[in-house]
Write a protein that holds these residues in place. Structure first.
Motif, mmCIF file in Angstrom:
data_model
loop_
_atom_site.group_PDB
_atom_site.id
_atom_site.type_symbol
_atom_site.label_atom_id
_atom_site.label_comp_id
_atom_site.label_asym_id
_atom_site.label_seq_id
_atom_site.Cartn_x
_atom_site.Cartn_y
_atom_site.Cartn_z
ATOM 1 N N ILE A 1 0.859 -1.184 0.000
ATOM 2 C CA ILE A 1 0.000 0.000 0.000
ATOM 3 C C ILE A 1 0.892 1.230 0.000
ATOM 4 O O ILE A 1 1.947 1.253 0.643
ATOM 5 C CB ILE A 1 -0.985 0.032 1.190
ATOM 6 N N VAL A 2 0.472 2.236 -0.771
ATOM 7 C CA VAL A 2 1.164 3.521 -0.811
ATOM 8 C C VAL A 2 0.141 4.582 -0.427
ATOM 9 O O VAL A 2 -0.903 4.715 -1.073
ATOM 10 C CB VAL A 2 1.747 3.815 -2.205
ATOM 11 N N VAL A 3 0.425 5.295 0.637
ATOM 12 C CA VAL A 3 -0.541 6.235 1.217
ATOM 13 C C VAL A 3 0.141 7.585 1.410
ATOM 14 O O VAL A 3 1.282 7.657 1.878
ATOM 15 C CB VAL A 3 -1.075 5.715 2.569
ATOM 16 N N SER A 4 -0.551 8.656 1.051
ATOM 17 C CA SER A 4 0.008 9.991 1.250
ATOM 18 C C SER A 4 -1.101 10.978 1.583
ATOM 19 O O SER A 4 -2.286 10.724 1.343
ATOM 20 C CB SER A 4 0.770 10.449 0.004
ATOM 21 N N GLY A 5 -0.698 12.113 2.151
ATOM 22 C CA GLY A 5 -1.644 13.156 2.501
ATOM 23 C C GLY A 5 -0.905 14.451 2.808
ATOM 24 O O GLY A 5 0.307 14.455 3.038
ATOM 25 N N THR A 6 -1.651 15.535 2.823
ATOM 26 C CA THR A 6 -1.069 16.848 3.096
ATOM 27 C C THR A 6 -0.836 17.010 4.595
ATOM 28 O O THR A 6 -1.770 16.844 5.396
ATOM 29 C CB THR A 6 -2.010 17.959 2.601
ATOM 30 N N PRO A 7 0.385 17.308 5.021
ATOM 31 C CA PRO A 7 0.631 17.493 6.459
ATOM 32 C C PRO A 7 -0.175 18.663 7.015
ATOM 33 O O PRO A 7 -0.402 19.662 6.337
ATOM 34 C CB PRO A 7 2.138 17.740 6.536
ATOM 35 N N ILE A 8 -0.608 18.527 8.262
ATOM 36 C CA ILE A 8 -1.443 19.540 8.901
ATOM 37 C C ILE A 8 -0.596 20.575 9.643
ATOM 38 O O ILE A 8 -0.949 21.751 9.724
ATOM 39 C CB ILE A 8 -2.463 18.856 9.844
ATOM 40 N N ASN A 9 0.503 20.131 10.230
ATOM 41 C CA ASN A 9 1.444 21.046 10.909
ATOM 42 C C ASN A 9 0.779 21.827 12.035
ATOM 43 O O ASN A 9 0.934 23.048 12.152
ATOM 44 C CB ASN A 9 2.087 22.015 9.895
ATOM 45 N N GLU A 10 0.031 21.117 12.860
ATOM 46 C CA GLU A 10 -0.594 21.720 14.043
ATOM 47 C C GLU A 10 -0.233 20.911 15.276
ATOM 48 O O GLU A 10 0.119 19.726 15.158
ATOM 49 C CB GLU A 10 -2.121 21.755 13.875
ATOM 50 N N PRO A 11 -0.339 21.510 16.457
ATOM 51 C CA PRO A 11 -0.064 20.755 17.684
ATOM 52 C C PRO A 11 -1.015 19.561 17.816
ATOM 53 O O PRO A 11 -2.186 19.648 17.409
ATOM 54 C CB PRO A 11 -0.309 21.770 18.802
ATOM 55 N N ILE A 12 -0.515 18.469 18.369
ATOM 56 C CA ILE A 12 -1.327 17.270 18.593
ATOM 57 C C ILE A 12 -1.285 16.931 20.073
ATOM 58 O O ILE A 12 -0.206 16.788 20.655
ATOM 59 C CB ILE A 12 -0.807 16.078 17.773
ATOM 60 N N VAL A 13 -2.461 16.830 20.681
ATOM 61 C CA VAL A 13 -2.582 16.305 22.034
ATOM 62 C C VAL A 13 -3.511 15.102 21.933
ATOM 63 O O VAL A 13 -4.663 15.235 21.503
ATOM 64 C CB VAL A 13 -3.140 17.346 23.024
#
Length: 273
Positions: free
Chosen positions: A235-247
């Motif tokens: 499987i090859v999966v990609s997406g646009t990074p969000i670049n926000e804090p993650i809690v």
């Protein structure tokens, strides 16, 4: 030319009511790959490894993706959706502001194998309305290219559009079945993050080999080329990074600690969904 910048191997784990699985993203060696929070592969011919399933549990702030290679998994949730994912089928669920769901095997013997992927949502969509797509195998388009069969689950490939409708991170999700030592190339978005995970055989990307059970983190550079070493599947999966804090607290993924506390309170009060 796109290349692999690091590799990770799945670690044995269990989830739900004791389902045995391999955790590939979400483990110490690869905690996250923005916008992807977790990737699990599950697979066994022994029913006791999967029969207990994933009883009712909550989610908020992200999306879950279940892709079945073999077997039958049933789904029910708190907003009235119900369905069964079978061989080659896909479920893409938006938890958004909150959903309580269960995923339970619909078989008591035989092989069950598949993936679950957790996809983050940007802050602007974390409290969106819950949604659900149950996509049977027959609704997933397939493309034959240079000796490989490519199942287009999400995004575009060779002008073919996958059935997944969400555009939160502009995902591309391909399941590639290589014939012998086939090599395929296609254009990719250099702004996206992505990975290749090999579940049969082995492949090479720009001279780096990825074996069965390994994930290669990709650095995209306009063109992606994968060459199989034998009849590989990946499987090859990609997406646009969000670049926000993650809690993150278990099944809740938000941007601040206060939002996590609110999610816990809402769940305890029975108003999560």
């Amino acid at each position: 030319m796109s290349k692999i910048i690091r590799k990770a191997k799945g670690m044995p784990a269990s989830d739900g009511a004791g389902v045995k699985l391999s955790r590939i993203i979400g483990q110490p060696g690869l905690k996250r790959l923005d916008p992807f929070l977790m990737l699990d592969e599950f697979g066994s011919e022994d029913a006791k490894d999967y029969i207990a399933g994933f009883p009712q549990h909550p989610h908020r702030g992200f999306q879950t993706v279940t892709y079945m290679l073999e077997g039958k998994m049933g789904h029910k949730d708190s907003v009235g959706n119900e369905g069964v994912i079978e061989d080659g089928g896909l479920q893409w669920m938006n938890a958004g502001k909150g959903i309580i769901h269960e995923e339970m095997p619909q078989q008591t013997q035989g092989r069950m194998r598949g993936f679950q992927l957790w996809v983050n949502l940007p802050a602007s969509q974390k409290m969106s309305e819950p949604g659900y797509q149950d996509i049977p195998s027959g609704h997933i388009p397939e493309v034959i290219k240079q000796g490989a069969l490519i199942r287009v689950l999400a995004g575009h490939f060779e002008g073919v559009e996958g059935p997944v409708k969400t555009q939160a991170i502009h995902p591309q999700f391909l399941d590639i079945h290589f014939q012998n030592d086939a090599s395929i190339s296609w254009p990719v978005d250099a702004k996206q993050n992505g990975f290749v995970y090999v579940y049969e055989g082995a492949v090479q990307v720009d001279g780096t080999t990825v074996e069965k059970g390994e994930l290669g983190v990709l650095e995209f550079d306009g063109l992606m080329t994968i060459t199989a070493r034998s009849n590989a599947k990946a499987i090859v999966v990609s997406g646009t990074p969000i670049n926000e804090p993650i809690v993150q607290y278990g099944p809740f993924v938000m941007n601040t600690e206060a939002e996590i506390q609110q999610a816990l309170q809402d769940y305890q009060k029975g108003v999560l969904a």
